[in-house]
Scaffold this motif. Structure first.
Motif, PDB file in Angstrom:
ATOM      1  N   TRP A  63       0.824  -1.216   0.000  1.00  0.00           N
ATOM      2  CA  TRP A  63       0.000   0.000   0.000  1.00  0.00           C
ATOM      3  C   TRP A  63       0.852   1.257   0.000  1.00  0.00           C
ATOM      4  N   GLN A  64       2.095   1.146   0.471  1.00  0.00           N
ATOM      5  CA  GLN A  64       3.002   2.279   0.342  1.00  0.00           C
ATOM      6  C   GLN A  64       3.392   2.472  -1.118  1.00  0.00           C
ATOM      7  N   GLU A  67       0.460   4.145  -2.723  1.00  0.00           N
ATOM      8  CA  GLU A  67       0.407   5.557  -2.353  1.00  0.00           C
ATOM      9  C   GLU A  67       1.478   6.371  -3.076  1.00  0.00           C
ATOM     10  N   LYS A  71       0.718   9.271  -5.857  1.00  0.00           N
ATOM     11  CA  LYS A  71       1.132  10.631  -5.515  1.00  0.00           C
ATOM     12  C   LYS A  71       1.742  11.330  -6.727  1.00  0.00           C
ATOM     13  N   LYS A  84      -5.289   8.991  -0.476  1.00  0.00           N
ATOM     14  CA  LYS A  84      -4.435   8.532   0.610  1.00  0.00           C
ATOM     15  C   LYS A  84      -5.262   7.929   1.746  1.00  0.00           C
ATOM     16  N   ILE A  87      -6.439   4.470   0.701  1.00  0.00           N
ATOM     17  CA  ILE A  87      -5.339   3.502   0.777  1.00  0.00           C
ATOM     18  C   ILE A  87      -5.070   3.112   2.229  1.00  0.00           C
TER      19      ILE A  87
END
Length: 200
Positions: A63-64, A67, A71, A84, A87
């Protein structure tokens, strides 16, 4: 006719309010997913479905990646904050399942059976859809919530690098799962006359 399967299937909903309060161990969930995928059908018994089950920091890493990727794409700050937050609900779960198709097998079958070559990619999609449905239902049977997400192909390269996955494994979906912190909302159905026909 009575159907325990249909009762269990009705529990399978898209759960977005996930938590990490799951009593089953990672090993138990891994075995559940493994057994369920292995019992799912595939054309020519091709077994093209691959599943990677991630927990803890490894699950968070998925999930990072999502993100970080979005972004760079979502330029409006307000819109990105909503993205965000969404997520974060996936990251809050107990784990994540990555569903992939082994394209090497698909291409081998295309060469081996040229008369059906145009169908094998579609059949692999049917196989992975069946496996996803089966795993989702098996999780629901054990009171574990989940949803199915599709951030591929945007995250494909980063996911492959992060988890050292074979190049031939094509990412098709991501399934965050965990404890059900809030139930799904009511589900609307199309009029059955628009969907079904009985022909005798």
């Amino acid at each position: 006719m009575q159907s325990t399967f249909n009762k269990i299937s009705a529990k399978r909903r898209s759960i977005y309010a996930l938590g990490d309060q799951v009593t089953a161990s990672p090993e138990e969930i891994f075995d559940l997913v493994k057994t369920t995928v292995r019992n799912s059908p595939s054309a020519f018994n091709s077994q093209t479905v691959r599943a990677v089950i991630l927990f803890g920091e490894k699950s968070d890493r998925v999930w990072q990646i999502v993100e970080d990727t979005l972004k760079e794409i979502v330029k409006d700050p307000a819109a990105f904050e909503k993205t965000k937050a969404k997520i974060a609900t996936f990251r809050a779960g107990y784990g994540t399942i990555l569903y992939l198709t082994d394209t090497k097998i698909v291409h081998q079958l295309e060469e081996q059976f040229p008369s059906y070559a145009d169908n094998f990619a579609d059949w692999s999609e049917q196989a992975i859809g069946g496996a996803q449905q089966a795993v989702w239902t098996a999780l629901a049977e054990n009171n574990i919530g989940a949803s199915l997400q599709h951030y591929n192909p945007l995250i494909d390269d980063a996911i492959h690098q992060a988890f050292n996955l074979p190049e031939t494994w094509q990412l098709r979906a991501e399934m965050p799962f965990g404890s059900i912190e809030s139930p799904a909302s009511d589900k609307d159905y199309l009029d059955e006359q628009e969907v079904f026909k009985l022909i005798k």
